[in-house]
Design a protein around this motif. Structure first.
Motif, mmCIF file in Angstrom:
data_model
loop_
_atom_site.group_PDB
_atom_site.id
_atom_site.type_symbol
_atom_site.label_atom_id
_atom_site.label_comp_id
_atom_site.label_asym_id
_atom_site.label_seq_id
_atom_site.Cartn_x
_atom_site.Cartn_y
_atom_site.Cartn_z
ATOM 1 N N MET A 135 0.828 -1.199 0.000
ATOM 2 C CA MET A 135 0.000 0.000 0.000
ATOM 3 C C MET A 135 0.866 1.254 0.000
ATOM 4 O O MET A 135 0.488 2.285 -0.565
ATOM 5 C CB MET A 135 -0.928 -0.002 1.226
ATOM 6 C CG MET A 135 -2.048 -1.014 1.145
ATOM 7 S SD MET A 135 -3.136 -0.742 -0.292
ATOM 8 C CE MET A 135 -3.860 0.828 0.132
ATOM 9 N N GLY A 136 2.019 1.165 0.631
ATOM 10 C CA GLY A 136 2.948 2.283 0.608
ATOM 11 C C GLY A 136 3.460 2.555 -0.795
ATOM 12 O O GLY A 136 3.613 3.707 -1.210
ATOM 13 N N VAL A 137 3.722 1.475 -1.534
ATOM 14 C CA VAL A 137 4.155 1.608 -2.929
ATOM 15 C C VAL A 137 3.045 2.266 -3.759
ATOM 16 O O VAL A 137 3.302 3.143 -4.595
ATOM 17 C CB VAL A 137 4.519 0.233 -3.527
ATOM 18 C CG1 VAL A 137 4.825 0.369 -5.015
ATOM 19 C CG2 VAL A 137 5.709 -0.368 -2.786
ATOM 20 N N LEU A 138 1.789 1.859 -3.502
ATOM 21 C CA LEU A 138 0.654 2.469 -4.199
ATOM 22 C C LEU A 138 0.584 3.963 -3.903
ATOM 23 O O LEU A 138 0.306 4.776 -4.790
ATOM 24 C CB LEU A 138 -0.649 1.790 -3.769
ATOM 25 C CG LEU A 138 -1.950 2.379 -4.347
ATOM 26 C CD1 LEU A 138 -1.942 2.284 -5.869
ATOM 27 C CD2 LEU A 138 -3.163 1.655 -3.758
ATOM 28 N N GLY A 139 0.864 4.317 -2.650
ATOM 29 C CA GLY A 139 0.882 5.726 -2.273
ATOM 30 C C GLY A 139 1.940 6.498 -3.038
ATOM 31 O O GLY A 139 1.703 7.620 -3.494
ATOM 32 N N CYS A 140 3.111 5.894 -3.186
ATOM 33 C CA CYS A 140 4.196 6.530 -3.941
ATOM 34 C C CYS A 140 3.795 6.750 -5.398
ATOM 35 O O CYS A 140 4.052 7.818 -5.971
ATOM 36 C CB CYS A 140 5.461 5.670 -3.871
ATOM 37 S SG CYS A 140 6.238 5.611 -2.246
ATOM 38 N N ALA A 166 8.583 8.225 8.701
ATOM 39 C CA ALA A 166 7.732 7.903 7.560
ATOM 40 C C ALA A 166 6.323 8.480 7.719
ATOM 41 O O ALA A 166 5.565 8.517 6.763
ATOM 42 C CB ALA A 166 7.653 6.385 7.373
ATOM 43 N N ILE A 167 5.975 8.921 8.920
ATOM 44 C CA ILE A 167 4.698 9.587 9.140
ATOM 45 C C ILE A 167 4.881 11.100 9.089
ATOM 46 O O ILE A 167 4.068 11.822 8.519
ATOM 47 C CB ILE A 167 4.085 9.170 10.493
ATOM 48 C CG1 ILE A 167 3.728 7.681 10.466
ATOM 49 C CG2 ILE A 167 2.849 10.006 10.806
ATOM 50 C CD1 ILE A 167 3.140 7.185 11.762
ATOM 51 N N VAL A 168 5.973 11.584 9.675
ATOM 52 C CA VAL A 168 6.241 13.025 9.690
ATOM 53 C C VAL A 168 6.294 13.590 8.268
ATOM 54 O O VAL A 168 5.682 14.620 7.971
ATOM 55 C CB VAL A 168 7.561 13.336 10.425
ATOM 56 C CG1 VAL A 168 7.951 14.804 10.236
ATOM 57 C CG2 VAL A 168 7.436 13.013 11.908
ATOM 58 N N SER A 169 7.008 12.902 7.377
ATOM 59 C CA SER A 169 7.203 13.404 6.008
ATOM 60 C C SER A 169 5.891 13.628 5.263
ATOM 61 O O SER A 169 5.654 14.730 4.756
ATOM 62 C CB SER A 169 8.107 12.448 5.220
ATOM 63 O OG SER A 169 9.375 12.373 5.808
ATOM 64 N N ILE A 179 -2.244 7.565 1.971
ATOM 65 C CA ILE A 179 -2.070 6.109 1.917
ATOM 66 C C ILE A 179 -0.772 5.723 2.627
ATOM 67 O O ILE A 179 -0.731 4.773 3.420
ATOM 68 C CB ILE A 179 -2.053 5.610 0.457
ATOM 69 C CG1 ILE A 179 -3.448 5.736 -0.158
ATOM 70 C CG2 ILE A 179 -1.592 4.149 0.393
ATOM 71 C CD1 ILE A 179 -3.494 5.401 -1.645
ATOM 72 N N LEU A 180 0.286 6.470 2.343
ATOM 73 C CA LEU A 180 1.561 6.231 3.026
ATOM 74 C C LEU A 180 1.406 6.396 4.527
ATOM 75 O O LEU A 180 1.887 5.580 5.319
ATOM 76 C CB LEU A 180 2.627 7.201 2.507
ATOM 77 C CG LEU A 180 3.285 6.860 1.171
ATOM 78 C CD1 LEU A 180 4.080 8.053 0.667
ATOM 79 C CD2 LEU A 180 4.190 5.643 1.316
ATOM 80 N N HIS A 181 0.719 7.436 4.923
ATOM 81 C CA HIS A 181 0.488 7.691 6.338
ATOM 82 C C HIS A 181 -0.297 6.557 6.978
ATOM 83 O O HIS A 181 0.064 6.036 8.036
ATOM 84 C CB HIS A 181 -0.265 9.016 6.497
ATOM 85 C CG HIS A 181 -0.549 9.382 7.924
ATOM 86 N ND1 HIS A 181 -1.537 10.274 8.274
ATOM 87 C CD2 HIS A 181 0.007 8.964 9.080
ATOM 88 C CE1 HIS A 181 -1.566 10.393 9.588
ATOM 89 N NE2 HIS A 181 -0.635 9.607 10.105
ATOM 90 N N GLY A 182 -1.395 6.152 6.316
ATOM 91 C CA GLY A 182 -2.237 5.085 6.849
ATOM 92 C C GLY A 182 -1.510 3.764 6.976
ATOM 93 O O GLY A 182 -1.698 3.027 7.944
ATOM 94 N N LYS A 241 1.728 3.266 7.518
ATOM 95 C CA LYS A 241 2.651 3.308 8.652
ATOM 96 C C LYS A 241 1.899 3.308 9.975
ATOM 97 O O LYS A 241 2.355 2.739 10.967
ATOM 98 C CB LYS A 241 3.540 4.543 8.552
ATOM 99 C CG LYS A 241 4.550 4.459 7.413
ATOM 100 C CD LYS A 241 5.477 3.265 7.608
ATOM 101 C CE LYS A 241 6.428 3.087 6.446
ATOM 102 N NZ LYS A 241 7.300 1.918 6.616
ATOM 103 N N GLU A 242 0.728 3.973 9.996
ATOM 104 C CA GLU A 242 -0.060 4.018 11.216
ATOM 105 C C GLU A 242 -0.552 2.629 11.605
ATOM 106 O O GLU A 242 -0.578 2.254 12.777
ATOM 107 C CB GLU A 242 -1.241 4.970 11.016
ATOM 108 C CG GLU A 242 -1.859 5.446 12.311
ATOM 109 C CD GLU A 242 -2.846 6.568 12.064
ATOM 110 O OE1 GLU A 242 -3.714 6.398 11.184
ATOM 111 O OE2 GLU A 242 -2.758 7.594 12.746
ATOM 112 N N GLU A 243 -0.934 1.816 10.599
ATOM 113 C CA GLU A 243 -1.394 0.447 10.864
ATOM 114 C C GLU A 243 -0.261 -0.391 11.442
ATOM 115 O O GLU A 243 -0.467 -1.189 12.352
ATOM 116 C CB GLU A 243 -1.895 -0.187 9.567
ATOM 117 C CG GLU A 243 -3.234 0.363 9.093
ATOM 118 C CD GLU A 243 -3.652 -0.201 7.749
ATOM 119 O OE1 GLU A 243 -2.920 -1.095 7.247
ATOM 120 O OE2 GLU A 243 -4.670 0.232 7.212
ATOM 121 N N GLU A 244 0.968 -0.178 10.904
ATOM 122 C CA GLU A 244 2.121 -0.925 11.423
ATOM 123 C C GLU A 244 2.373 -0.571 12.881
ATOM 124 O O GLU A 244 2.680 -1.426 13.714
ATOM 125 C CB GLU A 244 3.358 -0.613 10.583
ATOM 126 C CG GLU A 244 3.308 -1.182 9.178
ATOM 127 C CD GLU A 244 4.531 -0.770 8.366
ATOM 128 O OE1 GLU A 244 5.459 -0.207 8.974
ATOM 129 O OE2 GLU A 244 4.544 -1.008 7.160
#
Length: 334
Positions: free
Chosen positions: A105-110, A240-243, A289-292, A294-297
């Motif tokens: 999902m992080g890749v999808l966000g990118c 990875a959340i701050v950015s 999506i990137l934020h979400g 990392k938050e789940e992790e």
């Protein structure tokens, strides 16, 4: 694409590479500094003695310098959203260097960030450069922008004086909110200074105008404030959340400020403006999506893990996995 917009595009992309890398280098420097003194998130400044932090700082300065010049040649609506590339770089480097995993999902966000950025670049308006710093000053003192500045400073003071002591260590929006609000004003001031420098180099001296120095003082104040609270955010929360959160807030506020002050969309047709907005929303979706992800992790790693012999174990995972602290409690209730 116009020649000036092309120059701004190249500089903005280069800026994102340097800034994205600087987040990770500074983060590693903050980790080392925290082992030898008070963490930045708790008001410590031992990171100032850490060479790795300074390496990250130099990298960020190079990136900001490229960004500074980019704003001279291209409008904020083009330059600012391209900061999404720094999120991608930061997330990828965090995956390899900080062990902050980037999942599918992080890749999808990118990918969403890249697609949105391309749409914005295609439909970006042509830069309308003022003829003097006095003209920029007139734009900065128009009633609509003065109202925006007053609202911004009121919110910043409320965040610093009330919300930071109350929930600064638990709510990422406090530190990032201060950075983003001040960052939008920084961009407006930096753009004014850049245009003044460009005009001066072309033979139209702008150094003698007091407005140039006022813009310089405002920019310096805003930059220092940004750095202080960005360091606190990086030291307290996952990089990875701050950015992405910083990007979303900073970009949105900068585009709003620029639209009010410089009237970036003046003269564009409705289709182009709609395309830019869609591209921007796509970029925002990617960052969220990137934020979400990392938050789940973080949530998963903080869940209770029940061991044997009445032992309860869990991980405090507000930081990266390298900094997780295993806490074991023995209680007759378990």
């Amino acid at each position: 694409m116009e020649s000036d917009n092309g120059k701004g595009l190249i500089l903005a992309v280069a800026s994102s590479v340097f800034i994205g890398s600087s987040f990770i280098v500074k983060k590693k420097g903050l980790k080392r500094a925290a082992a030898n003194g008070t963490r930045a998130g708790y008001g410590g400044y031992t990171y100032l003695l850490e060479p790795l932090w300074w390496a990250g700082m130099v990298t960020m300065i190079v990136g900001e310098a490229a960004n500074f010049v980019a704003y001279i040649y291209a409008p904020a609506v083009l330059v600012t959203p391209l900061g999404a590339l720094s999120i991608i770089i930061s997330a990828v480097l965090a995956h390899f260097l900080l062990k902050e995993k980037l999942k599918k999902m992080g890749v999808l966000g990118c990918v969403s960030c890249i697609v949105g950025s391309v749409v914005i670049v295609i439909h970006a308006p042509k830069e309308q450069t003022p003829d003097s710093v006095q003209e920029i000053w007139n734009l900065a003192t128009q009633p609509a922008f003065l109202v925006y500045v007053a609202i911004t400073m009121s919110i910043v003071l409320a965040l610093i004086l009330h919300f930071e002591p109350l929930c600064g260590q638990t709510n990422i929006l406090v530190y990032i909110g201060i950075c983003s609000l001040m960052g939008a004003l920084t961009v407006m001031s930096i753009k004014a200074i850049g245009i003044a420098i460009k005009l001066t180099m072309e033979g139209v001296n702008q150094i003698g105008y007091p407005q140039t120095w006022i813009f310089l003082m405002v920019a310096a104040t805003c930059v220092v404030t940004q750095l202080i609270y960005l360091n606190k955010a990086l030291d307290t929360f996952n990089a990875a959340i701050v950015s992405p959160v910083y990007y979303v807030m900073f970009t949105t506020l900068t585009i709003v400020a620029s639209a009010i002050m410089f009237k970036d969309w003046s003269g564009q047709d409705a289709a182009s403006i709609a395309s830019e907005i869609c591209g921007f929303i796509t970029v925002l979706t990617g960052t969220m999506i990137l934020h979400g992800t990392k938050e789940e992790e973080q949530q998963a790693s903080s869940d209770l893990i029940f061991g044997s012999s009445g032992t309860v174990r869990w991980y405090e995972s507000r930081k990266s996995s390298n900094e997780e602290h295993l806490i074991t409690l023995y209680s007759p209730e378990y």
